[in-house]
Design a protein around this motif. Structure first.
Motif, short mmCIF file in Angstrom:
data_model
loop_
_atom_site.label_atom_id
_atom_site.label_comp_id
_atom_site.label_asym_id
_atom_site.label_seq_id
_atom_site.Cartn_x
_atom_site.Cartn_y
_atom_site.Cartn_z
N ALA A 1 0.84 -1.21 0.00
CA ALA A 1 0.00 0.00 0.00
C ALA A 1 0.87 1.25 0.00
O ALA A 1 1.88 1.33 0.70
N GLY A 2 0.45 2.24 -0.78
CA GLY A 2 1.18 3.50 -0.83
C GLY A 2 0.24 4.68 -0.77
O GLY A 2 -0.99 4.52 -0.79
N VAL A 3 0.83 5.85 -0.66
CA VAL A 3 0.10 7.12 -0.79
C VAL A 3 1.02 8.07 -1.53
O VAL A 3 2.22 8.15 -1.22
N VAL A 4 0.46 8.76 -2.51
CA VAL A 4 1.26 9.72 -3.28
C VAL A 4 0.57 11.07 -3.21
O VAL A 4 -0.63 11.17 -3.48
N PHE A 5 1.29 12.09 -2.78
CA PHE A 5 0.76 13.45 -2.79
C PHE A 5 1.39 14.18 -3.98
O PHE A 5 2.59 14.45 -3.96
N GLY A 6 0.59 14.49 -5.00
CA GLY A 6 1.17 15.07 -6.21
C GLY A 6 2.12 14.06 -6.80
O GLY A 6 1.74 12.93 -7.11
N ALA A 7 3.39 14.47 -6.91
CA ALA A 7 4.38 13.52 -7.43
C ALA A 7 5.17 12.89 -6.29
O ALA A 7 6.06 12.06 -6.52
N VAL A 8 4.85 13.30 -5.04
CA VAL A 8 5.69 12.89 -3.91
C VAL A 8 5.12 11.65 -3.22
O VAL A 8 4.00 11.67 -2.71
N PRO A 9 5.88 10.54 -3.21
CA PRO A 9 5.39 9.37 -2.49
C PRO A 9 5.58 9.56 -0.98
O PRO A 9 6.69 9.81 -0.51
N ALA A 10 4.47 9.49 -0.23
CA ALA A 10 4.54 9.66 1.23
C ALA A 10 4.58 8.32 1.93
O ALA A 10 5.09 8.20 3.04
N LEU A 11 4.04 7.30 1.26
CA LEU A 11 4.10 5.92 1.78
C LEU A 11 4.42 5.01 0.62
O LEU A 11 3.86 5.19 -0.48
N ARG B 1 -4.18 5.98 5.97
CA ARG B 1 -4.32 4.91 4.95
C ARG B 1 -4.97 3.68 5.58
O ARG B 1 -5.84 3.04 4.99
N LEU B 2 -4.56 3.34 6.81
CA LEU B 2 -5.16 2.20 7.50
C LEU B 2 -6.64 2.46 7.77
O LEU B 2 -7.49 1.58 7.61
N HIS B 3 -6.95 3.69 8.19
CA HIS B 3 -8.33 4.08 8.51
C HIS B 3 -9.20 4.12 7.26
O HIS B 3 -10.42 3.92 7.33
N GLY B 4 -8.57 4.36 6.11
CA GLY B 4 -9.34 4.48 4.87
C GLY B 4 -9.70 5.91 4.55
O GLY B 4 -10.55 6.17 3.70
N LEU B 5 -9.09 6.86 5.23
CA LEU B 5 -9.38 8.28 4.97
C LEU B 5 -8.70 8.76 3.70
O LEU B 5 -9.09 9.77 3.13
N ILE B 6 -7.63 8.06 3.30
CA ILE B 6 -7.00 8.35 2.02
C ILE B 6 -6.72 7.03 1.30
O ILE B 6 -6.56 6.00 1.94
N ASP B 7 -6.64 7.16 0.00
CA ASP B 7 -6.44 5.97 -0.83
C ASP B 7 -5.09 6.08 -1.53
O ASP B 7 -4.40 7.12 -1.41
N GLY B 8 -4.73 5.06 -2.26
CA GLY B 8 -3.47 5.09 -2.97
C GLY B 8 -3.22 3.75 -3.61
O GLY B 8 -4.09 2.86 -3.56
N PRO B 9 -2.03 3.57 -4.19
CA PRO B 9 -1.73 2.28 -4.82
C PRO B 9 -1.72 1.15 -3.79
O PRO B 9 -1.56 1.39 -2.60
N GLY B 10 -1.87 -0.06 -4.30
CA GLY B 10 -1.84 -1.22 -3.41
C GLY B 10 -3.22 -1.52 -2.85
O GLY B 10 -4.21 -0.91 -3.25
N GLU B 11 -3.25 -2.47 -1.92
CA GLU B 11 -4.54 -2.95 -1.43
C GLU B 11 -4.72 -2.69 0.05
O GLU B 11 -3.77 -2.78 0.83
N ARG B 12 -5.97 -2.40 0.41
CA ARG B 12 -6.35 -2.34 1.83
C ARG B 12 -7.57 -3.23 2.01
O ARG B 12 -8.57 -3.07 1.31
#
Ligand SMILES: Nc1ncnc2c1ncn2[C@@H]1O[C@H](COP(=O)(O)OP(=O)(O)OP(=O)(O)O)[C@@H](O)[C@H]1O
Length: 237
Positions: A11-21, A50-61
């Motif tokens: 699982a990841g999170v990307v803000f703009g072009a910046v990967p945060a996770l 990401r765990l809570h589901g408040l934001i989404d991103g690549p990968g699976e939750r």
């Protein structure tokens, strides 16, 4: 009943072009008291969200179902609670209304929650007129009133004085003993030692350590985590 509550796979999170996770693999199990630690900007808050589901991103939750096939109930506590210009009790009944709790149950549940955190005598007081510690206890009452399976805490005591911090930590510990699964981000390794059963260390958005709490403080960790531990330990009270 499934002991797993939430699973992240790559699982990841990307803000703009910046990967945060980046490519996080993590399973939260019932009864975990998981502390997320790491330097500023390492991704602790983002992982909570990401765990809570408040934001989404690549990968699976994946949310694992609890008894009677329902998904886990989740609540979140922030460093500074968001409270409305209403009485303490009304802040709670409103949250219960939003959660779909029937009208005839709300008042009793709100009052039980206020009592649970020792604020029953301040039920009528405006929430914004409470001290910082009382506000955080009210936010905990609001979370507790929802009867969560999982409570997410984002640096829950960071803005509190030592005595308010102790009160809030005691409540968090009691909630966990009552069966609430905890995920908390903290800068305070002393707090992780006191409250957590498991510690995840993040570095630049990557999960680099995931260990039971005693091993986290005893084992030889990867260099960056070891350095972090060394740097933070004098400030852990
Ligand atoms: N809404 C956002 N928009 C853009 N970038 C963000 C956003 N939220 C977080 N970030 C970036 O994502 C990275 C991780 O941030 P995050 O807040 O999760 O770190 P943290 O470990 O909780 O930090 P801290 O200890 O300072 O609270 C940082 O580089 C941050 O600047």
């Amino acid at each position: 009943m499934n002991a797993d509550l939430i699973t992240l796979r790559r699982a990841g999170v990307v803000f703009g072009a910046v990967p945060a996770l980046v490519e996080i693999d993590l399973t939260l199990r019932r009864g975990d008291r998981l502390a997320l630690v790491g330097a500023n900007g390492s991704g602790k808050t983002t992982l909570l969200r990401r765990l809570h589901g408040l934001i989404d991103g690549p990968g699976e939750r994946t949310l694992h179902l609890c008894e009677r096939g329902r998904p886990p109930v989740m609540a979140m506590l922030f460093q500074r609670p968001f409270l409305l210009h209403l009485s303490a009790r009304r802040n709670l009944t409103l949250a219960l209304w939003l959660a779909g709790v029937p009208r005839d149950e709300r008042r009793a549940r709100a009052d039980a929650a206020l009592e649970r955190v020792g604020l029953q005598t301040l039920a009528q007081r405006s929430a914004r007129a409470l001290s910082g510690g009382q506000q955080q206890r009210l936010a905990l009452a609001r979370a507790w009133a929802l009867r969560p399976d999982v409570l997410f805490l984002d640096e829950p005591t960071a803005s509190l004085d030592p005595s308010a911090k102790r009160e809030v930590e005691t409540l968090i510990d009691e909630f966990a003993r009552d069966g609430v699964t905890l995920v908390m981000s903290t800068h305070n390794l002393g707090q992780a030692k006191r409250l957590a059963s498991r510690v995840v260390h993040l570095e630049a958005g990557r999960l680099v350590v995931d260990l039971p709490v005693d091993r986290f403080f005893r084992d030889t960790l990867p260099p960056a985590a070891a350095q972090f531990l060394k740097g933070e330990l004098p400030w852990t009270t």
